[in-house]
Design a protein around this motif. Structure first.
Motif, PDB file in Angstrom:
ATOM      1  N   ASN A 435       0.837  -1.208   0.000  1.00  0.00           N
ATOM      2  CA  ASN A 435       0.000   0.000   0.000  1.00  0.00           C
ATOM      3  C   ASN A 435       0.869   1.255   0.000  1.00  0.00           C
ATOM      4  OD1 ASN A 435      -2.470  -1.345   0.009  1.00  0.00           O
ATOM      5  ND2 ASN A 435      -2.650  -1.341   2.237  1.00  0.00           N
ATOM      6  N   ASN A 436       1.859   1.285   0.900  1.00  0.00           N
ATOM      7  CA  ASN A 436       2.720   2.465   0.997  1.00  0.00           C
ATOM      8  C   ASN A 436       3.510   2.680  -0.290  1.00  0.00           C
ATOM      9  OD1 ASN A 436       1.896   2.965   3.617  1.00  0.00           O
ATOM     10  ND2 ASN A 436       3.586   1.837   4.543  1.00  0.00           N
ATOM     11  N   CYS A 578      -5.399  -1.354  -0.510  1.00  0.00           N
ATOM     12  CA  CYS A 578      -6.053  -0.164  -1.043  1.00  0.00           C
ATOM     13  C   CYS A 578      -6.737  -0.546  -2.364  1.00  0.00           C
ATOM     14  CB  CYS A 578      -5.060   0.968  -1.230  1.00  0.00           C
ATOM     15  SG  CYS A 578      -3.772   0.656  -2.444  1.00  0.00           S
ATOM     16  N   PRO A 579      -7.765   0.198  -2.803  1.00  0.00           N
ATOM     17  CA  PRO A 579      -8.560  -0.215  -3.976  1.00  0.00           C
ATOM     18  C   PRO A 579      -7.758  -0.578  -5.225  1.00  0.00           C
ATOM     19  CG  PRO A 579      -9.690   1.535  -2.829  1.00  0.00           C
ATOM     20  CD  PRO A 579      -8.367   1.372  -2.137  1.00  0.00           C
ATOM     21  N   PRO A 580      -6.729   0.193  -5.640  1.00  0.00           N
ATOM     22  CA  PRO A 580      -5.992  -0.237  -6.836  1.00  0.00           C
ATOM     23  C   PRO A 580      -5.316  -1.592  -6.657  1.00  0.00           C
ATOM     24  CG  PRO A 580      -5.514   2.059  -6.334  1.00  0.00           C
ATOM     25  CD  PRO A 580      -6.246   1.511  -5.164  1.00  0.00           C
ATOM     26  N   TRP A 617     -10.229   6.862   0.146  1.00  0.00           N
ATOM     27  CA  TRP A 617      -9.263   6.025   0.866  1.00  0.00           C
ATOM     28  C   TRP A 617      -7.929   6.748   1.063  1.00  0.00           C
ATOM     29  CZ3 TRP A 617      -4.629   4.657  -1.365  1.00  0.00           C
ATOM     30  CH2 TRP A 617      -4.531   4.705  -2.758  1.00  0.00           C
ATOM     31  N   TYR A 618      -7.564   7.650   0.149  1.00  0.00           N
ATOM     32  CA  TYR A 618      -6.338   8.415   0.357  1.00  0.00           C
ATOM     33  C   TYR A 618      -6.537   9.458   1.453  1.00  0.00           C
ATOM     34  CZ  TYR A 618      -2.530  11.719  -0.354  1.00  0.00           C
ATOM     35  OH  TYR A 618      -1.461  12.557  -0.150  1.00  0.00           O
ATOM     36  N   LEU A 619      -7.707  10.112   1.474  1.00  0.00           N
ATOM     37  CA  LEU A 619      -7.990  11.070   2.554  1.00  0.00           C
ATOM     38  C   LEU A 619      -7.982  10.368   3.901  1.00  0.00           C
ATOM     39  CD1 LEU A 619     -10.792  13.286   0.960  1.00  0.00           C
ATOM     40  CD2 LEU A 619      -8.349  13.788   1.187  1.00  0.00           C
ATOM     41  N   LEU A 685       2.666  10.913   2.022  1.00  0.00           N
ATOM     42  CA  LEU A 685       2.358   9.488   2.047  1.00  0.00           C
ATOM     43  C   LEU A 685       1.192   9.145   2.959  1.00  0.00           C
ATOM     44  CD1 LEU A 685       3.464   6.934   0.730  1.00  0.00           C
ATOM     45  CD2 LEU A 685       4.967   6.645   2.699  1.00  0.00           C
ATOM     46  N   GLY A 686       1.052   9.893   4.061  1.00  0.00           N
ATOM     47  CA  GLY A 686       0.006   9.549   5.017  1.00  0.00           C
ATOM     48  C   GLY A 686       0.367   8.299   5.802  1.00  0.00           C
ATOM     49  N   THR A 687      -0.618   7.720   6.458  1.00  0.00           N
ATOM     50  CA  THR A 687      -0.435   6.505   7.260  1.00  0.00           C
ATOM     51  C   THR A 687      -1.507   5.501   6.896  1.00  0.00           C
ATOM     52  OG1 THR A 687       0.542   7.732   9.115  1.00  0.00           O
ATOM     53  CG2 THR A 687      -0.410   5.569   9.613  1.00  0.00           C
ATOM     54  N   ASP A 688      -1.125   4.250   6.745  1.00  0.00           N
ATOM     55  CA  ASP A 688      -2.096   3.208   6.410  1.00  0.00           C
ATOM     56  C   ASP A 688      -3.041   3.011   7.592  1.00  0.00           C
ATOM     57  OD1 ASP A 688      -3.434   0.790   5.794  1.00  0.00           O
ATOM     58  OD2 ASP A 688      -1.772   0.194   4.505  1.00  0.00           O
TER      59      ASP A 688
END
Length: 692
Positions: A435-436, A578-580, A617-619, A685-688
């Motif tokens: 995902n990351n 994640c969706p992709p 999902w990214y937000l 990048l955010g956090t999973d």
């Protein structure tokens, strides 16, 4: 025969203020991780420039130099007739001359036939004259070159202003009979200066470009940038080519140092070392540092054993193919070079010398390990890639999920090394790393190119020669020439297409795009004098070498990708994808996702920048980052406030500048709680959320 010392001459070498940061991620065992940062200078061979008959050869050179090339194009609109630039004109570069004398589909059949009729050593002499020529010579260029008279006859070794000329060559693999394939380098070629910034273990961060201090150079359409920091002090190197005495000069120099750790090298007794030194001719092949190691060992009574770069440990009667040693990080031993690189970048960006200097990744260059089939060992073919491939994100991540490696000296077999090659090192489920990594690639929009190590097709063994060449080539590409969209648009990459074979659908499109002869002609000409000879047609199209091996190699890749993807369904982590990635894993296993295949626009759009940064999902990743970071910062603030409240801590608190830390923590808390948080952090990048 005594030779006069070569004259010392100064010449300007082209430089750039800021180099190309090459990153080699997700590279399987034996894929050439170390080679991206090794100097290609150690691999360069040197020899004399020879002529067959001095006067006759230079007559041919003169005819070419003063020839007319203005009618060579098939497209007549590109022809300039008599107004075409002359070879010795300052308006034409050496690279332009190499293109001019290299056959091309753009040229007429007659012109190509004429080019092919010219012996290459004559072309090489043309390039040599062009390399040395100065405008004030006028037409008197021939008088600068000569050969000696030997026994009353003209010799064959060319001289310039009474000094012998050296020509330089580079090995690019082996021919099917095992001989070296060597190619002459451009007369103005100089190896790129390299500073190694990572090897096996590094940490990275992705940040929006707008958040970086100062301009960051030409980043094209990229909205986010990746930054890398090395996590190692010593690098566990496997110097494959060091068994050839004198070939790997860096390794031989490292072996001559103190406090080295060696693995899988044969402990050599004094008798063996004495025999090595007495074999004067072969001993002379070593570089002087390695020669001194042998001589100093024999001069002292202790220790009892020594090791040599040329003699790995004997295992089951054969030399081990996995010799290793710990190398000190080269950049820490090259502080002068590091300083010069930093000064150049500061000046280019117009930054104060004490300002931070964030250097983002410019080029992503992964590596593959390829092998022909080995039925006795039960190893299937994995030699379907040509020297350099580019894959779009869906196909790239199919590869990264499987991380399929061929037979390598550092492994006992072949197969999957786990997602992103991190299988043996992961404490968390691999889906989090995937995902990351996917979010990172989408945000930075870095096109990933992979280079072949081991083999290109079943017939061409290349070892790490291409791994060494690719960063040398990429440092000579302009920023827009490194963009895959530009390369595809201008016909430098060919798409690998699915095809039918004996009634079976072979999914060769999983291989992505690969370089072609036009790429070789236009870009390898920045390194080699004869660029179209480096990669033959059957190297660029490995299926020509053996279609059955190619078919089974593609089949091997697709089957392994399916088998590895099924593991995410078995352990349930498909739900954390994640969706992709979820769509990709379904396609790898079932061939489709919700009725869509990998070729459908709806699937491919999932991997685009706009689709990701605008998705819920990214937000959610940004919100998870905010939650985690607020928890950490509030804990820091609370602990500092408690510490500051104790009078006895006042002196130490001032020394540690705890008030500054408290102010910083509060400023970051306010920033995270601000209304524009999502906009400010979009592109990071955010956090999973699954980790929390």
């Amino acid at each position: 025969m005594h030779r006069p010392a070569e004259g010392r001459r100064w010449r300007l070498i082209g430089t750039v203020a800021e180099g190309v940061f090459c990153h080699k991620p997700c590279t399987v065992s034996g894929g050439g991780k170390s080679e991206i940062s090794k100097s290609i200078g150690d691999a360069i061979l040197h020899g004399s420039v020879m002529v067959t008959h001095f006067h006759r050869d230079f007559d041919e050179v003169e005819q070419i130099l003063y020839g007319s090339f203005g009618s060579r194009f098939k497209d007549r609109s590109q022809n300039h007739g008599a107004d075409s630039r002359k070879i010795l004109s300052s308006a034409r570069s050496l690279g332009s001359v190499i293109k001019l004398l290299t056959p091309s589909e753009e040229y007429t059949d007659e012109y190509n036939a004429w080019l092919r009729s010219i012996p290459f050593y004559i072309k090489d002499l043309v390039f040599l004259v062009k390399r040395y020529y100065k405008e004030d010579w006028g037409d008197n260029w021939r008088e600068r070159f000569s050969v000696d008279d030997i026994n009353g006859k003209l010799g064959n070794e060319l001289k310039y202003r009474n000094s012998y000329i050296r020509s330089h060559y580079l090995r690019i693999g082996y021919n099917p009979k095992g001989g070296w394939r060597t190619f002459s380098l451009r007369k103005d070629f100089n190896p790129a200066a390299k500073l190694q910034t990572e090897d096996d273990i590094s940490v990275s961060v992705v940040a929006p470009k707008t958040a970086i201090l100062g301009p960051t150079g030409e980043r094209g359409k990229r909205q986010s940038l990746k930054f890398i920091e090395n996590c190692e002090y010593r690098l566990f190197q496997r110097p494959d080519d060091a068994v050839v005495r004198g070939y790997d000069k860096t390794t031989e120099l490292d072996f001559s140092g103190k406090n080295r750790f060696f693995s899988n090298y044969e402990p050599l007794t004094r008798d063996i070392v004495q025999e090595t030194v007495e074999d004067a001719i072969r001993f002379s092949y070593f570089t002087p540092p390695m020669q001194r190691v042998h001589e100093e060992f024999l001069a002292e009574p202790q220790p009892e054993f020594m090791v040599s770069t040329a003699q790995p440990r004997i295992v089951d009667g054969k030399p081990s193919k996995n010799p290793r040693y710990l190398q000190d990080r080269p950049d820490l031993n090259s502080l002068r070079d590091l300083h010069i690189a930093a000064v150049g970048a500061h000046l280019r960006r117009r930054l104060p010398m004490d300002a931070p200097l964030p250097i983002p990744v410019n080029a992503v260059l992964a590596g593959r390990r390829n092998n022909p089939p080995d039925p006795e060992a039960g190893i299937r073919a994995l030699c379907v890639y040509n020297p350099i491939h580019y894959q779009e994100l869906p196909e790239l991540f199919m590869d990264f999920i499987a991380s399929l490696t061929g037979k390598s000296p550092s492994t006992t077999g072949a197969g999957s090394e786990g997602a992103l090659t991190k299988g043996p090192f992961n404490a968390l489920p691999q889906i989090f790393d995937l995902n990351n990594a996917l979010v990172s690639y989408v945000l930075t929009q870095d096109g990933c190119y992979s280079s072949a190590a081991g083999y290109v097709g079943p017939n061409y063994k290349v070892d790490h020669d291409i791994s060494l060449l690719v960063p040398e080539l990429w440092s000579r590409l302009r920023a827009h020439e490194r963009e895959p969209d530009w390369l595809i648009e201008h016909g430098y990459l060919d798409r690998c297409e699915d095809f039918e074979h004996n009634g079976e659908s072979i999914l060769a499109s999983r291989l992505g795009w690969r370089i072609n002869m036009k790429f070789a002609r236009d870009f390898l000409g920045r390194v080699f004098s004869n660029p179209v000879a480096v990669f033959t047609e059957d190297m660029l199209k490995p299926e020509i070498q053996d279609l059955e091996i190619f078919v089974d190699g593609v089949r091997n890749i697709v089957q392994t990708q399916k088998r590895v993807a099924e593991l995410y369904f078995e352990d349930g982590t498909i739900e954390l994808a994640c969706p992709p990635l979820r769509a990709l894993l379904h396609i790898m296993v079932h061939g489709h996702f919700e009725g869509k295949t990998i070729n459908d626009r709806e699937i491919r759009d999932l991997f685009t920048y706009d689709a990701v940064v605008q998705s819920d999902w990214y937000l959610a990743r940004l919100d998870a980052f905010r939650e985690s970071e607020l928890r950490r910062l509030k804990k820091i603030r609370r602990n500092v406030e408690v510490y500051l409240a104790r009078p006895n801590n006042a002196e130490l608190a001032e020394e540690m500048k705890l008030m500054d830390r408290l102010v910083y923590a509060q400023r970051k808390i306010d920033e995270l709680q601000a209304a524009d948080f999502h906009e400010r952090y979009r592109g990071s990048l955010g956090t999973d959320p699954g980790v929390l």
